[in-house]
Design a protein around this motif. Structure first.
Motif, short mmCIF file in Angstrom:
data_model
loop_
_atom_site.label_atom_id
_atom_site.label_comp_id
_atom_site.label_asym_id
_atom_site.label_seq_id
_atom_site.Cartn_x
_atom_site.Cartn_y
_atom_site.Cartn_z
N UNK A 94 82.55 16.56 34.55
CA UNK A 94 81.76 15.45 34.01
C UNK A 94 82.62 14.26 33.60
N UNK A 95 83.90 14.50 33.32
CA UNK A 95 84.77 13.42 32.87
C UNK A 95 85.72 12.94 33.97
N UNK A 144 82.24 5.20 15.98
CA UNK A 144 81.85 5.36 17.38
C UNK A 144 82.40 4.21 18.22
N UNK A 145 82.82 4.52 19.43
CA UNK A 145 83.19 3.47 20.37
C UNK A 145 81.93 3.11 21.16
N UNK A 146 81.55 1.83 21.15
CA UNK A 146 80.30 1.45 21.81
C UNK A 146 80.35 1.69 23.32
N UNK A 147 79.18 2.02 23.88
CA UNK A 147 79.05 2.04 25.34
C UNK A 147 79.69 3.21 26.04
N UNK A 148 79.95 4.30 25.33
CA UNK A 148 80.60 5.46 25.96
C UNK A 148 79.93 6.74 25.48
N UNK A 149 79.56 7.60 26.42
CA UNK A 149 78.93 8.86 26.05
C UNK A 149 78.92 9.79 27.26
N UNK A 150 78.57 11.04 27.00
CA UNK A 150 78.16 11.95 28.08
C UNK A 150 76.76 12.40 27.71
N UNK A 151 75.80 11.93 28.48
CA UNK A 151 74.42 12.28 28.19
C UNK A 151 73.63 12.40 29.47
N UNK A 152 72.32 12.44 29.32
CA UNK A 152 71.45 12.52 30.50
C UNK A 152 70.06 12.06 30.09
N UNK A 153 69.22 11.83 31.07
CA UNK A 153 67.83 11.45 30.80
C UNK A 153 66.95 12.31 31.70
N UNK A 154 66.97 13.61 31.41
CA UNK A 154 66.32 14.59 32.27
C UNK A 154 67.33 15.65 32.66
N UNK A 155 67.03 16.44 33.69
CA UNK A 155 67.94 17.54 34.07
C UNK A 155 69.37 17.05 34.34
N UNK A 156 70.35 17.79 33.79
CA UNK A 156 71.76 17.39 33.93
C UNK A 156 72.53 18.38 34.80
N UNK A 157 72.03 19.62 34.89
CA UNK A 157 72.57 20.68 35.74
C UNK A 157 73.81 21.37 35.18
N UNK A 158 74.40 20.88 34.08
CA UNK A 158 75.61 21.53 33.58
C UNK A 158 75.54 21.90 32.10
N UNK A 159 74.36 21.91 31.53
CA UNK A 159 74.20 22.39 30.15
C UNK A 159 73.00 23.33 30.19
N UNK A 161 75.46 13.56 43.31
CA UNK A 161 74.18 13.79 42.64
C UNK A 161 74.41 14.09 41.14
N UNK A 162 75.41 14.93 40.86
CA UNK A 162 75.72 15.31 39.48
C UNK A 162 76.13 14.08 38.65
N UNK A 163 77.03 13.28 39.19
CA UNK A 163 77.51 12.11 38.44
C UNK A 163 76.37 11.15 38.13
N UNK A 164 75.38 11.08 39.05
CA UNK A 164 74.26 10.16 38.81
C UNK A 164 73.27 10.72 37.79
N UNK A 165 73.28 12.01 37.58
CA UNK A 165 72.44 12.59 36.53
C UNK A 165 73.03 12.32 35.15
N UNK A 166 74.34 12.24 35.07
CA UNK A 166 75.00 12.02 33.79
C UNK A 166 74.85 10.57 33.38
N UNK A 167 74.66 10.33 32.07
CA UNK A 167 74.72 8.95 31.57
C UNK A 167 76.05 8.82 30.85
#
Ligand SMILES: C=C(O[C@@H]1C=C(C(=O)O)C=C[C@H]1O)C(=O)O
Length: 289
Positions: A15-16, A70-85, A240-246
């Protein structure tokens, strides 16, 4: 960057990889001392001062938000299925009442989210037990398990279907439940480090956002390069995975994070009444990336 090289954490999961790919190309890498590890270790290192900045799992951020910015504009998230949690399970989730569920030790946020989902959404109260974060250990010691990162992604793509176990996506379940994005990790800097080294930290925050934007603009190329990691994930699966991640921490993601914080506080898992303090809030920050 002058003088100080911030000690920056980096998650050792796929993911990173987009961020690392970009850090190598956008000039920030030589200005930091990069420490690569699993999210549990990096979070502990940041909280205990062995790192100056980096990703921190949201549950630990909520437990230590007073000493972090917090550093603005940086995260590991998703908006729906992420496939790795994922919650992997030998039986339907509704049958997990009083049954053993392994909690993978690399996770702090997904394991908490999974407990909320099982208890408050599915309506079961399993017996939780910390577990080595591999699918085989989970299935050996328990009826279900909570896994994150590359092993969870592999469970979704290959191992789950092959072994006939159910794979439930916590990002998808959270979205069905709340309608909101989920944030698993944020980037933070230790408050006292930011106070001592404001210019370096602004530069670091800007460099990380620039790298994030650069990787987002080149996701297909990044995905093609994953073959060099020796992973079984194909470039197509990686894209596909990278596009699921926010990777951005948008206003909507913050609403999702607030909802998670409230539910976590109700369970007594994190302190109540969270205020998210950002680097640069209340003072002019140089130009933004
Ligand atoms: C999307 C993911 O997000 C993560 C989940 C974390 C957690 O559950 O504590 C921590 C950091 C992130 O790596 C993942 O690991 O696959």
């Amino acid at each position: 960057m002058t003088g100080t090289r911030p000690r920056l954490g980096h998650i050792s999961f796929l993911n990173s990889y987009p961020l690392l790919w970009s850090l190598r190309r956008t000039g920030l890498l030589p200005t930091v001392s990069l420490h690569i590890d699993t999210p549990d270790k990096l979070s502990e290192d940041l909280v205990e001062g062995r790192l100056d900045a980096g990703p921190i799992t949201v549950a630990e951020y909520l437990r230590h938000s007073g000493s972090l910015l917090l550093l603005p504009g940086l995260a590991i998230g998703c908006d729906g299925p992420v496939h790795s949690c994922n919650i992997v399970s030998k039986v339907p989730l509704r049958d997990l009442h009083d049954r053993p569920v392994g909690l993978g030790t690399t996770s702090r946020t997904t394991v908490l989210l999974a407990q909320m989902l099982l208890e408050e959404r599915i309506g079961v109260r399993p017996r939780y037990t910390p577990c080595v974060p591999t699918l085989s250990a989970m299935l050996h010691h328990a009826d279900a398990g909570v896994l994150i990162g590359d092993v969870a992604l592999r469970a979704y793509l290959e191992d789950g279907p092959r072994l006939g176990v159910e794979v439930h996506d916590t990002g998808g379940l959270w979205k069905e439940w709340t309608g909101l994005p989920m944030v698993f990790a944020v980037w933070a800097v230790r408050r006292e480090f930011a106070e001592r080294h404001p210019a370096e930290v602004d530069e670091l925050a800007r460099g990380l956002r620039l790298a994030r934007a650069h990787s987002e603009a080149h996701l297909d190329t990044v995905a093609r390069d994953v073959t060099m990691l020796g992973t079984t994930v194909t470039p197509h699966q990686a894209a596909d995975y990278f596009r699921r991640l926010s990777f951005d921490l948008t206003a909507r993601h913050l609403v999702g994070m607030q909802a998670f914080a409230r539910l976590a506080a109700e369970r007594g898992a994190v302190p109540e009444h969270q205020r998210f303090s950002f680097l640069g809030a209340g003072r002019p920050v140089g130009s933004d990336a």
